[in-house]
Design a protein around this motif. Structure first.
Motif, PDB file in Angstrom:
ATOM      1  N   VAL A  86       0.865 -15.678   6.411  1.00  0.00           N
ATOM      2  CA  VAL A  86      -0.016 -15.660   5.238  1.00  0.00           C
ATOM      3  C   VAL A  86      -1.400 -15.217   5.681  1.00  0.00           C
ATOM      4  O   VAL A  86      -2.066 -15.903   6.470  1.00  0.00           O
ATOM      5  N   GLY A  87      -1.801 -14.053   5.197  1.00  0.00           N
ATOM      6  CA  GLY A  87      -3.115 -13.532   5.563  1.00  0.00           C
ATOM      7  C   GLY A  87      -4.203 -13.899   4.588  1.00  0.00           C
ATOM      8  O   GLY A  87      -5.324 -14.225   4.959  1.00  0.00           O
ATOM      9  N   HIS A  88      -3.875 -13.858   3.287  1.00  0.00           N
ATOM     10  CA  HIS A  88      -4.892 -14.063   2.258  1.00  0.00           C
ATOM     11  C   HIS A  88      -4.281 -14.810   1.080  1.00  0.00           C
ATOM     12  O   HIS A  88      -3.081 -14.703   0.817  1.00  0.00           O
ATOM     13  N   ARG A  89      -5.129 -15.537   0.357  1.00  0.00           N
ATOM     14  CA  ARG A  89      -4.706 -16.270  -0.828  1.00  0.00           C
ATOM     15  C   ARG A  89      -5.604 -15.892  -2.004  1.00  0.00           C
ATOM     16  O   ARG A  89      -6.818 -15.751  -1.850  1.00  0.00           O
ATOM     17  N   ALA A  90      -5.003 -15.746  -3.168  1.00  0.00           N
ATOM     18  CA  ALA A  90      -5.768 -15.460  -4.384  1.00  0.00           C
ATOM     19  C   ALA A  90      -4.959 -15.925  -5.579  1.00  0.00           C
ATOM     20  O   ALA A  90      -3.748 -15.690  -5.650  1.00  0.00           O
ATOM     21  N   ALA A  91      -5.618 -16.586  -6.518  1.00  0.00           N
ATOM     22  CA  ALA A  91      -4.916 -17.114  -7.688  1.00  0.00           C
ATOM     23  C   ALA A  91      -4.517 -16.005  -8.652  1.00  0.00           C
ATOM     24  O   ALA A  91      -3.457 -16.066  -9.267  1.00  0.00           O
ATOM     25  N   GLU A  92      -5.354 -14.981  -8.788  1.00  0.00           N
ATOM     26  CA  GLU A  92      -5.135 -13.940  -9.785  1.00  0.00           C
ATOM     27  C   GLU A  92      -4.302 -12.792  -9.217  1.00  0.00           C
ATOM     28  O   GLU A  92      -4.550 -12.331  -8.099  1.00  0.00           O
ATOM     29  N   PRO A 148       0.830  -1.204   0.000  1.00  0.00           N
ATOM     30  CA  PRO A 148       0.000   0.000   0.000  1.00  0.00           C
ATOM     31  C   PRO A 148       0.870   1.262   0.000  1.00  0.00           C
ATOM     32  O   PRO A 148       2.006   1.253   0.493  1.00  0.00           O
ATOM     33  N   VAL A 149       0.344   2.352  -0.550  1.00  0.00           N
ATOM     34  CA  VAL A 149       1.130   3.593  -0.645  1.00  0.00           C
ATOM     35  C   VAL A 149       1.531   4.117   0.728  1.00  0.00           C
ATOM     36  O   VAL A 149       2.534   4.820   0.866  1.00  0.00           O
ATOM     37  N   GLY A 180      -5.663  -6.033  -5.509  1.00  0.00           N
ATOM     38  CA  GLY A 180      -6.829  -5.397  -4.892  1.00  0.00           C
ATOM     39  C   GLY A 180      -6.794  -5.510  -3.380  1.00  0.00           C
ATOM     40  O   GLY A 180      -7.152  -4.563  -2.661  1.00  0.00           O
ATOM     41  N   LEU A 181      -6.339  -6.655  -2.876  1.00  0.00           N
ATOM     42  CA  LEU A 181      -6.209  -6.832  -1.431  1.00  0.00           C
ATOM     43  C   LEU A 181      -5.099  -5.955  -0.868  1.00  0.00           C
ATOM     44  O   LEU A 181      -5.214  -5.414   0.242  1.00  0.00           O
ATOM     45  N   VAL A 182      -4.018  -5.806  -1.640  1.00  0.00           N
ATOM     46  CA  VAL A 182      -2.942  -4.893  -1.219  1.00  0.00           C
ATOM     47  C   VAL A 182      -3.468  -3.466  -1.140  1.00  0.00           C
ATOM     48  O   VAL A 182      -3.195  -2.733  -0.177  1.00  0.00           O
ATOM     49  N   ALA A 183      -4.213  -3.049  -2.157  1.00  0.00           N
ATOM     50  CA  ALA A 183      -4.764  -1.685  -2.179  1.00  0.00           C
ATOM     51  C   ALA A 183      -5.651  -1.417  -0.971  1.00  0.00           C
ATOM     52  O   ALA A 183      -5.738  -0.280  -0.492  1.00  0.00           O
ATOM     53  N   ALA A 184      -6.299  -2.467  -0.463  1.00  0.00           N
ATOM     54  CA  ALA A 184      -7.164  -2.314   0.708  1.00  0.00           C
ATOM     55  C   ALA A 184      -6.372  -2.327   2.012  1.00  0.00           C
ATOM     56  O   ALA A 184      -6.957  -2.249   3.099  1.00  0.00           O
ATOM     57  N   GLU A 223       1.940  -9.229   6.780  1.00  0.00           N
ATOM     58  CA  GLU A 223       1.089 -10.302   6.262  1.00  0.00           C
ATOM     59  C   GLU A 223       1.281 -10.401   4.754  1.00  0.00           C
ATOM     60  O   GLU A 223       1.306  -9.389   4.054  1.00  0.00           O
ATOM     61  N   TRP A 224       1.401 -11.635   4.264  1.00  0.00           N
ATOM     62  CA  TRP A 224       1.570 -11.873   2.835  1.00  0.00           C
ATOM     63  C   TRP A 224       0.246 -12.255   2.194  1.00  0.00           C
ATOM     64  O   TRP A 224      -0.559 -12.985   2.767  1.00  0.00           O
ATOM     65  N   ILE A 225       0.060 -11.735   1.010  1.00  0.00           N
ATOM     66  CA  ILE A 225      -1.042 -12.167   0.152  1.00  0.00           C
ATOM     67  C   ILE A 225      -0.396 -13.042  -0.918  1.00  0.00           C
ATOM     68  O   ILE A 225       0.463 -12.583  -1.668  1.00  0.00           O
ATOM     69  N   THR A 226      -0.777 -14.302  -0.955  1.00  0.00           N
ATOM     70  CA  THR A 226      -0.067 -15.254  -1.801  1.00  0.00           C
ATOM     71  C   THR A 226      -1.043 -16.062  -2.648  1.00  0.00           C
ATOM     72  O   THR A 226      -2.251 -15.806  -2.657  1.00  0.00           O
TER      73      THR A 226
END
Length: 307
Positions: free
Chosen positions: A223-229, A176-177, A235-239, A196-199
């Motif tokens: 590891v906080g969140h997982r997403a294939a795309e 995030p900025v 989008g999760l990083v932006a949040a 936390e990593w989004i992986t």
């Protein structure tokens, strides 16, 4: 005389291990698979399938004939490849797969160029994770697959496959900025020990690479969140929900509120295309490899000033 299509059905059953898997791989119905196998059993005069719970298994005769079928089909593929090479025509159907960011970053340019240059070639593409792309080529469900490995974690390939490099894809860390490192020129993965990593999904090659790489630096990743795309991860990083590794390929457009900072130790994915060795002389294979490599060169050239 053994029927080639029935041998192909038997081969698919042996490779997929189930009637439904064979049907999906051959793009036919399960009843069509059963009908083909019944006809093949009558032709050879032996039982090839036996019930196994709710499914089926190959009998000893079935396994023996399946081994011959695999060799016969490989020779047929080689013969077709030689005939296509002799004609020198880029025509027929070509089935391709790529992992999601390559499908987004490479396929639009490469496949459009192929269609424009070779209008007689029918292209069929889909998104598949690298492991599934490799399996699809080995099974014969795909003609080509764009796959990847990482600079410090190669992906083993089965025998009988050929590969050609497309590009080396540099990766940054997206945050995030307002992140404490957002203003840096470079960062190290070890800097994010408390983040936390989004992986990617559990068991996916890229997720296993990230876990392996962080642990090799003495970090037990959170590891906080997982997403294939990639775009879902961003989008999760932006949040403000964490940070992620973001390769160049397929990342654009970057969402607002996200900064990508280069890694001090350059982290790169090796992107390449694979196909079966017995199809190596097919003009359509060679044309597709050429188009994919040209698309990769364009992307690689555009990334050079930033790295």
């Amino acid at each position: 005389m053994l029927n080639l299509e029935r041998l192909r059905t038997l081969d698919a059953l042996a490779r997929h291990g189930s009637v439904s898997g064979a049907a999906e791989g051959l793009h036919i119905t399960t009843s069509a698979v059963s009908q083909q196998m019944s006809k093949l059993e009558r032709e050879v005069g032996q039982q090839l399938l036996a019930k196994n719970g709710r499914g089926v298994r190959l009998t000893d005769a079935g396994r023996l004939l399946a081994e011959h079928a695999a060799r016969i089909l490989s020779q047929v593929e080689l013969a077709q490849s030689d005939l296509e090479a002799q004609r020198g025509q880029v025509a027929g159907e070509l089935r391709l797969a790529a992992f999601p960011t390559a499908a987004r970053g490479l396929f639009p340019v490469a496949l459009a160029a192929l269609r424009a240059e070779h209008p007689a070639l029918r292209l069929r593409s889909c998104e598949l994770e690298p492991e599934n792309g490799v399996a699809g080529v080995v099974r014969g469900d795909l003609d080509l697959a764009v796959v990847l490995d990482w600079y410090n974690k190669p992906m083993p390939l089965p025998d009988g496959l050929v590969k050609a490099p497309i590009l080396d894809d540099p990766a940054d860390v997206a945050m995030p900025v307002g992140h404490r490192f957002a203003g840096r020129e470079e960062v190290d993965l070890a800097d994010f020990a408390e983040d936390e990593w989004i992986t990617w999904g559990q068991g996916e090659f890229c997720h296993e690479w990230l876990m392996f790489t962080l642990r090799s630096k003495g970090i037990e990743p959170i590891v906080g969140h997982r997403a294939a795309e990639t775009h879902t991860q961003l989008g999760l990083v932006a949040a403000g929900l964490g940070v992620c590794v973001v390769p160049l390929l397929g990342r654009n457009p970057m969402p607002e509120g996200v900064v990508a900072v280069p890694l001090r130790q350059r982290v790169r994915r090796h992107v390449y295309v694979i196909w079966r060795a017995d199809a190596d002389r097919r003009p359509s294979i060679r044309a597709a490899v050429k188009a994919l490599r040209a698309a990769g060169e364009r992307i690689g050239a555009s990334s050079t000033p930033a790295f």
